[in-house]
Scaffold this active site. Structure first.
Site, short mmCIF file in Angstrom:
data_model
loop_
_atom_site.label_atom_id
_atom_site.label_comp_id
_atom_site.label_asym_id
_atom_site.label_seq_id
_atom_site.Cartn_x
_atom_site.Cartn_y
_atom_site.Cartn_z
N VAL A 84 -50.68 18.42 -12.07
CA VAL A 84 -51.55 18.30 -10.89
C VAL A 84 -50.95 19.14 -9.78
O VAL A 84 -49.73 19.08 -9.52
CB VAL A 84 -51.69 16.82 -10.45
CG1 VAL A 84 -52.49 16.72 -9.15
CG2 VAL A 84 -52.34 15.98 -11.54
N LEU A 93 -56.06 11.96 -9.68
CA LEU A 93 -56.41 12.98 -10.66
C LEU A 93 -55.78 12.71 -12.02
O LEU A 93 -56.42 12.82 -13.06
CB LEU A 93 -56.02 14.37 -10.16
CG LEU A 93 -56.90 15.00 -9.09
CD1 LEU A 93 -56.38 16.39 -8.74
CD2 LEU A 93 -58.33 15.08 -9.55
N LEU A 94 -54.48 12.41 -12.02
CA LEU A 94 -53.80 12.16 -13.29
C LEU A 94 -54.44 10.97 -14.00
O LEU A 94 -54.72 11.04 -15.21
CB LEU A 94 -52.31 11.90 -13.06
CG LEU A 94 -51.51 11.54 -14.32
CD1 LEU A 94 -51.58 12.67 -15.34
CD2 LEU A 94 -50.07 11.22 -13.97
N THR A 95 -54.68 9.89 -13.29
CA THR A 95 -55.29 8.71 -13.92
C THR A 95 -56.66 9.05 -14.49
O THR A 95 -57.01 8.63 -15.60
CB THR A 95 -55.41 7.58 -12.89
OG1 THR A 95 -54.10 7.22 -12.43
CG2 THR A 95 -56.08 6.36 -13.50
N TYR A 123 -45.63 7.97 -17.69
CA TYR A 123 -46.67 7.66 -18.67
C TYR A 123 -46.68 6.22 -19.18
O TYR A 123 -47.59 5.83 -19.90
CB TYR A 123 -46.58 8.64 -19.85
CG TYR A 123 -46.94 10.04 -19.42
CD1 TYR A 123 -48.26 10.42 -19.28
CD2 TYR A 123 -45.94 10.98 -19.11
CE1 TYR A 123 -48.60 11.70 -18.86
CE2 TYR A 123 -46.27 12.26 -18.68
CZ TYR A 123 -47.60 12.61 -18.57
OH TYR A 123 -47.93 13.87 -18.14
N PHE A 411 -44.22 20.52 -27.78
CA PHE A 411 -45.57 21.06 -27.75
C PHE A 411 -46.14 20.96 -26.34
O PHE A 411 -47.29 21.06 -26.12
CB PHE A 411 -46.47 20.32 -28.75
CG PHE A 411 -46.46 18.83 -28.64
CD1 PHE A 411 -47.33 18.18 -27.77
CD2 PHE A 411 -45.58 18.06 -29.41
CE1 PHE A 411 -47.32 16.80 -27.65
CE2 PHE A 411 -45.59 16.68 -29.30
CZ PHE A 411 -46.45 16.04 -28.43
#
Length: 411
Positions: A84, A93-95, A123, A411
Site C-alpha cells: 500500500v 486498503l489492505l483489509t 497477517y 514468491f
C-alpha cells in the site's frame, strides 16, 4: 476507503509493479528480475487499488500446488506482491484487498492460502499463522568437518552449466516435493527463478555454479552455489554461498556437502534457507560452529477449513471437536469434528452445542496445518485452550509431521 479495487490489466502492470516497488523501499530491481515477475504474474488473480489514475495498492496470488502431511499435493493460493502506498495507509486498503482475495480463493476451490510476510505482525488478523521455519547456517569450515555415511564415495560429481542442467535438477526436485510439507510443485516458468542470477545482485560473488551428483549414470542430486572470494594478510578466506542442495538419498546428499566443504580458497559456508531438520546438522563434526539461526518462513491460512483438514493425514488416530474462531472468514466459524489417521481424514461441521475438545482461532490452525508447530506449545502459550484434559497432547501427536515443513524458495 478512498480507492477502487479492480483486476489488474496487462497495460497497467508497470505502474502496479512500481507501486509495489516503492512500498518496499523503491530500490529498482535488476531488469532480469522484473521481466521474470512480469511473466509469472497472474493478472486475473492480481488486484490494484486505484485513486483516480494512480495505483495506490497491490495484491496478487499465484496458483500453486503444495505438499501437505501425508504426501498429497493440494491446490494452494500463494499470496504475493502486497503493498500500500505510504500516502494511503490506514484507510482500510489492505483489509479490503485481503477480503476480496480470500473470497476469490474460496470461489476457486482452493482450501489453503500461503504467504511470506515482510513483517510478522501484519497477517495474523487475517487468519494467517506461521506454519514453517527455516535455518540460516554460517559454517566455519576451518573448524568443522564432515562425517559421511558409507557409500558416499560411490557418488560421482560433475560441473554443469545451470541453465543446461536445470531439467535434470527439476526432475530431482519433483521427486522430493511430496515428501516434505510446504514444498511447492513448480509449474512451468517457475524453474527460471532457480537460476535467476542478476550480476547486480551478486555482491562480489561469482556467477551461479552447479554441480550434479550421479550414480550409475543417473542424476541423483544437485547443488547450486556461488563463491565470494576474499583475502586478508593471512591468506584466502572466501565464502561458499549455498543456494540450493537436493538429493534423492543420504549418500548423494553427503557427497554434495562434502564437495561444498572442499572448495578451495574458502573458509565459510553460508546457507540462507535450509530446513530446520536438515541432515547436514548430523553430518558436521561440530554443530556449535554452524551458527544455526531460526526464522519463520511460510504463513498458512485455511480458507476451506473442512477441505483443508481432510486433504492431509495424521500420524496417529485423532477424534476431536474443534471450536474455531474465524471472524474474517465466517464460513469457518463454529465447531468441527476432525476424525483422522495415517490413511485419511474426515472433518465435518457439528452443532454449536456439541462439546468441544479444543478452542482456537484460524491463525492457530494455520500454524498447526503443516505439522511443524507443536500443539502443546500453542496450548502452553495460551493460544489454544484445552477444553478436555489431555487433548492437546493426544491431538498434537496426530498433527505433527515426521519431516519438518519447509518452503524452498520465496514468491
Amino acid at each position: 476507503m478512498t480507492a477502487d479495487l479492480r483486476e489488474l490489466s496487462q497495460g497497467d502492470w508497470e505502474q502496479w509493479y512500481r507501486t509495489l516497488d516503492v512500498a518496499f523501499g523503491g530500490v529498482p530491481e535488476a531488469p532480469e528480475e522484473i521481466e521474470l515477475w512480469r511473466d509469472l504474474t497472474e493478472c486475473e488473480r492480481s488486484i490494484g487499488a486505484w485513486d483516480g489514475e494512480t495505483c495506490v495498492g497491490t495484491a496478487g496470488a499465484f496458483s500453486f500446488r503444495m505438499a501437505v502431511p501425508g504426501g498429497a499435493v493440494v491446490d494452494t493460493a500463494g499470496v504475493t506482491m502486497v503493498g500500500v502506498a505510504a500516502t494511503h495507509r490506514r484507510r482500510g486498503l489492505l483489509t479490503a484487498m485481503m477480503r476480496r482475495q480470500l473470497d476469490d480463493v474460496r470461489e476457486r476451490g482452493e482450501a489453503v492460502a500461503v504467504l511470506t510476510a515482510s513483517e510478522p505482525e501484519i497477517y495474523g488478523r487475517f487468519g494467517y499463522g506461521a506454519g514453517s521455519f527455516h535455518h540460516r547456517m554460517e559454517i566455519d569450515k576451518t573448524r568443522v568437518g564432515l562425517s559421511v555415511p558409507p557409500g558416499t564415495d560411490d557418488v560421482t560429481l560433475r560441473y554443469a552449466k545451470p541453465a543446461e542442467a536445470l531439467p535434470l535438477c527439476e526432475a530431482v526436485y519433483a521427486q522430493r516435493v511430496a515428501g516434505r510439507p510446504g514444498m511447492l510443485a513448480r509449474r512451468p516458468g517457475w524453474e527460471r527463478l532457480i537460476i535467476l542470477d542478476p550480476p547486480a545482485d551478486r555482491s562480489g560473488a561469482s556467477p551461479q555454479q552447479c554441480v550434479l551428483a550421479e550414480r550409475d549414470g543417473e542424476v541423483v542430486g544437485y547443488a547450486f552455489y556461488a563463491v565470494k572470494p576474499e583475502w586478508d594478510a593471512q591468506g584466502p578466506k572466501g565464502t561458499v554461498k549455498v543456494q540450493d542442495v537436493e538429493a534423492l538419498d543420504p549418500t548423494a546428499y553427503a557427497a554434495l556437502w562434502r564437495f561444498l566443504f572442499g572448495i578451495d580458497l574458502t573458509s565459510t559456508i553460508l546457507a540462507m534457507n535450509r530446513p530446520v531438520d536438515d541432515p547436514v546438522a548430523q553430518l558436521v563434526t561440530n554443530v556449535r560452529r554452524c551458527d544455526l539461526r531460526t526464522r519463520e518462513s511460510l504463513y498458512v491460512r485455511l480458507v476451506d477449513l473442512g477441505a483443508a483438514l481432510e486433504a492431509r493425514t495424521y500420524q496417529t488416530p485423532v477424534d476431536v471437536v474443534l471450536d474455531v474462531d474465524d471472524a474474517f472468514c465466517p464460513w469457518n466459524q463454529g465447531r468441527w469434528r476432525l476424525v483422522g489417521d495415517p490413511k485419511g481424514a474426515s472433518c465435518k461441521r457439528v452443532p454449536d452445542d456439541t462439546p468441544a475438545d479444543l478452542a482456537l482461532s484460524a491463525k492457530e490452525l494455520g500454524s498447526l496445518y503443516l505439522g511443524g508447530v507443536p500443539l502443546t506449545q500453542l496450548t502452553a502459550a495460551g493460544r489454544v485452550r484445552e477444553l478436555r484434559q489431555g487433548t492437546a497432547a493426544e491431538a498434537g501427536l496426530a498433527f505433527a509431521s515426521p519431516v519438518a515443513p519447509w518452503l524452498p524458495h520465496g514468491f
